[in-house]
Motif scaffolding. Structure first.
Motif: not given
Length: 906
Positions: A29-53
């Motif tokens: 999270l302190e790096d310049e880029r974070v790249h997450v690969v997650a298939p449909p149904g895995s809650g990718k949006t929530l993981v992205g929101l938690e990273a933002v928070v």
């Protein structure tokens, strides 16, 4: 800056795989880029929101559609806050975004509300207005592109004023070429901004330049949620990937035979004609030592290919081959692909030499002849597989019958539970025109018509595209009822059009408001209830975003789908269905194989590349999960028609045993507590030496294991003799007995290990042992330099069919990835490494990760010397290093170390 998300707390409970990924993200999270690969149904949006928070800085989220934009806002409201005030109109956003997934953007829609999280003192503000951003601003790529193109400075100023420090790119595989420039410029306008990239399917199969751009912006994947994890958690259903093979129709095969016969005649004439004599007199061949630098700099691969052709015509090539430290037997056999490479050089970089030898028109006439045959496209020569052959196999009408056979099979054994989706690239509605007599092409309309002919009561067929729907006439009343129930009563007669098809009066072409998009919801509900059991559609409409948990069969009848689209198509049938707790899905892949082709043809080659990312169970004892096409147990090409029939029969046998598929998944995925994950491995042919046979592998000393025991045993005599030096005889005897016991135990263990080692040798062969030694050298260097944390890890080589798998056991996934990449650099094709190891004239590339600095390369040299054998270091960026580099490239370019990257569950 104050953390705008200080009051935001996730209100739900993280699934195990989400918690794992978030724990891994803490390191990024302190790096310049974070790249997450997650298939449909895995809650990718929530993981992205938690990273933002967790980043705690105002964020701009970019989504490909308005529907996904609203999903981000809804997820935040649901899981991080509730209610609010201060809505901001976003008519500008709707106008800028154009259309959503299935139609025009809703006008007058409002979003962007201020949310009060927890108490009156904690407030998280949301927006969709790019010129008035808030703590969390969510918009579409298209809206950003329009705003940036029309007024870049005001946009950049607004984003900077809001303190945007996090840029989230959702479904990053969607990014269009024009959007890349916009994103790069927006990122440059926001100093210190961090990028969070989220995708279900990285675009692995795009051109190298496009992949480089994607990776440059998103970075390498930092964390991944895999399909097996979701199956284990019960969030995706067990499934079977099945491949149905076909062979070209008679007319298609006749056209292929004409080309191959012409290509064979051309090759024979070329090998007997004046060009072969000119090739033998080429300066590189006639005086190789005098042109060694030119060979090394400009074309070692072409040079070796030319030697192969000359050897095939009976000429002695030992002297020129020695320039690159090659023996004649090291030169690959002549194949059409090798001849194609030779011709590319003759028509390109070497053209002047051949024009001088044969006349100024010779090369031009050669090129014209290849172009007439259809074997030359631009600077490429494709004698082994011209575009016409690839197109003929990819679009073969044999796949029409394959789809019909698959649907009939699935209808017979699933009966009323069948919910099949057949996806094609195009519609080809011309096949329904009166008087149409051509061979139907693979498309929605021809497939629908062919499936309507099936004598399968359980297979009620409908078609759905963005232009229209096609249904049997008896389904129309149900469709009308569904439309009325969904609120589409007003002027239904004017809005709904149902016209009989010209060639089949019992089939209706249906539109709503002149198009088919408005029918997606009603047709999907008919499909879910079973009033339609086979839905034929386009990849563009139903391949991504469309959802029906009842779907349990997918037939991927696409010949043009990208890797991303293929992955998205598979996701349509992997959803769990509460009404079917034992749901097992089947994903059917089609391949028209070319009889006699060494690799089976381009269709099979495409599947082989795509299956590198599809994980599933291999039917073994015990069953195991892995990626790759080999897990399906298909026979090795070349194929005969009998092979195809037998292979399809075995596939049907596997596909009918849904209970067995479920058990294979259950036994293979294991329990959450065991910590198993998809881990990288390299797969190399067992019969081919991954390391040059000229490299002598250092034999392990017989005392290399259990050194304490051996040392104690060797000290027993000294202990016994110590009595004569003043130690009490009883104490000396005790020392002697204990030391002898330790030595005896060590000897027994050594014998056991030797027996195990012999069995291992018999299983993996000499090539496997050589591969293991090289892997241990690579691991030792990586550990010594701190590039991996793999304490206690072990290099494991295992036989899998006709191949050898090598992997790192006992290490985390990240260390396994680094190890696999480094080993692939060592035994694979040599690109342009900075350093080589000279092992007595056989050259081995130093892995890129260990070749960046001389000190790292020297560490690899030391590890190699200890575990493999003597060597010296060669720096390739000097005149003296050019020939060794050319030798390494020439040897590695011919598949002597063919490598497949796979991932195995463990």
């Amino acid at each position: 800056m104050t953390d705008p998300f200080a009051s935001a707390r996730f209100s739900g409970r993280w699934r195990p795989y989400q918690a794992r990924v978030l724990a891994e993200l803490d390191a990024h999270l302190e790096d310049e880029r974070v790249h997450v690969v997650a298939p449909p149904g895995s809650g990718k949006t929530l993981v992205g929101l938690e990273a933002v928070v967790r980043m705690g800085r105002p964020a701009l989220v970019l989504a490909p559609t308005l529907a996904l934009r609203e999903q981000w806002l809804d997820r935040f409201r649901e899981h991080y806050g509730g209610g609010g005030s201060g809505e901001r109109a976003v008519a500008e956003e709707a106008a800028a975004s154009g259309v959503g997934a299935f139609g025009a953007a809703p006008r007058g829609h409002t979003s962007g509300v201020s949310l009060r999280e927890g108490s009156a003192s904690g407030e998280v503000r949301l927006s969709t207005d790019l010129l008035a951003p808030e703590a969390l601003t969510v918009t579409t790529y298209q809206a950003l592109h329009v705003a940036h193109t029309s007024s870049p400075e005001p946009l950049a100023a607004a984003l900077r004023a809001a303190g945007i420090g996090t840029l989230v790119v959702d479904e990053a595989h969607h990014l269009r070429n024009a959007w890349w420039r916009t994103l790069d410029e927006v990122r440059e306008a926001l100093p210190g901004v961090h990028v969070v990239a989220l995708t279900a399917t990285p675009p692995y199969d795009v051109p190298a330049a496009e992949w480089g751009r994607y990776r440059s912006f998103c970075g390498a994947p930092d964390a991944e949620i895999t399909t097996p994890e979701l199956v284990r958690a019960g969030h995706l259903c067990p499934h079977l990937d099945a491949v149905h093979l076909s062979t070209p129709l008679a007319a298609e095969q006749a056209a292929l035979d004409v080309f191959h016969e012409e290509a064979a005649e051309f090759a024979d004439a070329f090998a007997r004609g004046p060009f072969i004599d000119a090739l033998a007199e080429h300066p590189w061949i006639a005086a190789p030592e005098a042109h060694a630098d030119a060979i090394a700099d400009d074309g070692p691969e072409w040079f070796v290919a030319a030697l192969g052709l000359l050897r095939e015509t009976g000429r002695d090539v030992a002297a020129p081959a020695a320039v690159l430290d090659l023996a004649p037997e090291d030169i690959p056999p002549l194949r059409m692909s090798v001849l194609s490479r030779i011709l590319e050089g003759v028509l390109g970089p070497q053209a002047a030499v051949f024009d001088a030898a044969l006349g100024p028109k010779s090369v031009r006439e050669l090129g014209a002849e290849l172009r007439r045959m259809g074997a030359r496209v631009g600077s490429r020569v494709l004698l082994h597989r011209p575009p016409a052959v690839q197109k003929a196999l990819g679009r073969s009408a044999s796949k029409m019958e394959a789809v019909a056979e698959i649907v009939a099979f699935e209808a017979a054994h699933r009966e009323n539970e069948l919910r099949a989706v057949v996806l094609a690239d195009r519609i080809h509605e011309e096949a329904w025109a009166s008087g149409y007599a051509a061979q139907p092409r693979l498309g929605v309309a021809p497939l629908f018509s062919r499936l309507r002919e099936l004598d399968a009561p359980a297979a009620t067929v409908a078609a759905l595209t963005g232009q229209f729907a096609a249904i049997p006439a008896f389904v129309l009343p149900a469709l009308r009822r569904e439309l009325e129930a969904s609120g589409a009563r007003g002027h239904l007669g004017d809005r709904l059009s149902a016209e009989p098809q010209a060639t089949d009066r019992e089939t209706l072409r249906v539109t709503l408001d002149g198009a088919g998009t408005g029918l997606v919801g009603p047709m999907t509900r008919l499909f879910a209830r079973g009033e339609v059991r086979v839905l034929v559609g386009t990849v563009a409409l139903l391949g991504e975003g469309w959802d029906s948990p009842q779907a349990n069969v997918l037939v991927a009848a696409s010949y043009a789908a990208t890797f991303v689209q293929t992955g998205q198509m598979r996701g349509r049938v992997l959803r769990t269905d509460p009404a079917q707790p034992d749901k097992v899905s089947t994903v059917w892949h089609l391949a028209c194989v070319e009889p006699g082709a060494e690799d089976g043809g381009p269709d099979l080659a495409t599947l082989r590349r795509r299956f590198a990312a599809f994980a599933g169970p291999r039917d073994a004892d015990p069953p195991r999960l892995e990626t790759g096409l080999a897990r399906l147990g298909l026979p090795s090409p070349p194929f005969a028609s009998g092979d195809v029939r037998q292979t399809n029969a075995r596939t049907y046998e596997a596909a009918v045993s849904l209970g067995r598929v479920r058990r294979l998944w259950r036994d293979a995925v294991g329990d959450e507590a065991d910590g198993r994950r998809l881990r990288p491995a390299l797969r190399v042919p067992r019969q081919r030496p991954p390391v040059s046979p000229r490299i002598q592998i250092r034999q392990r000393p017989w005392t290399h294991r259990y050194p304490t025991g051996w040392a104690a045993g060797a000290g027993a005599l000294a202990a016994a003799g110590a009595g004569g030096l003043g130690i009490a005889p009883v104490l000396a005897m005790a020392l002697w007995a204990g030391s002898l016991g330790l030595g005896g135990v060590a000897a027994v263990l050594a014998v056991v290990e030797r027996v195990g080692r012999q069995r291992h040798r018999e299983a993996v062969g000499e090539n496997g042992l050589r591969l293991e030694a090289v892997g241990e050298a690579v691991l030792s260097a990586l550990q010594t330099t701190g590039l991996v944390d793999a304490r206690g890890a072990e290099v494991v080589v295992e036989r899998v069919g006709d191949a050898l798998d090598v992997r790192l056991d006992g290490a985390d996934v990240a260390s396994g990835e680094v190890f696999a990449a480094a080993l692939a650099d060592t035994i694979g094709e040599a690109g342009s490494p900075r350093y080589l190891l000279d092992c007595g004239g056989a050259f081995v590339p130093v892995p890129d990760v260990l070749g960046r600095k001389k000190a790292l390369a020297e560490t690899f040299l030391a590890a190699w010397t200890e575990r493999v054998g003597p060597a010296s270091l060669v720096f390739t960026r000097t005149p003296a290093g050019r020939r060794p580099l050319a030798a390494a490239r020439a040897r590695g370019a011919w598949g002597l170390g063919e490598i497949e990257r796979v991932r195995r569950w463990g």
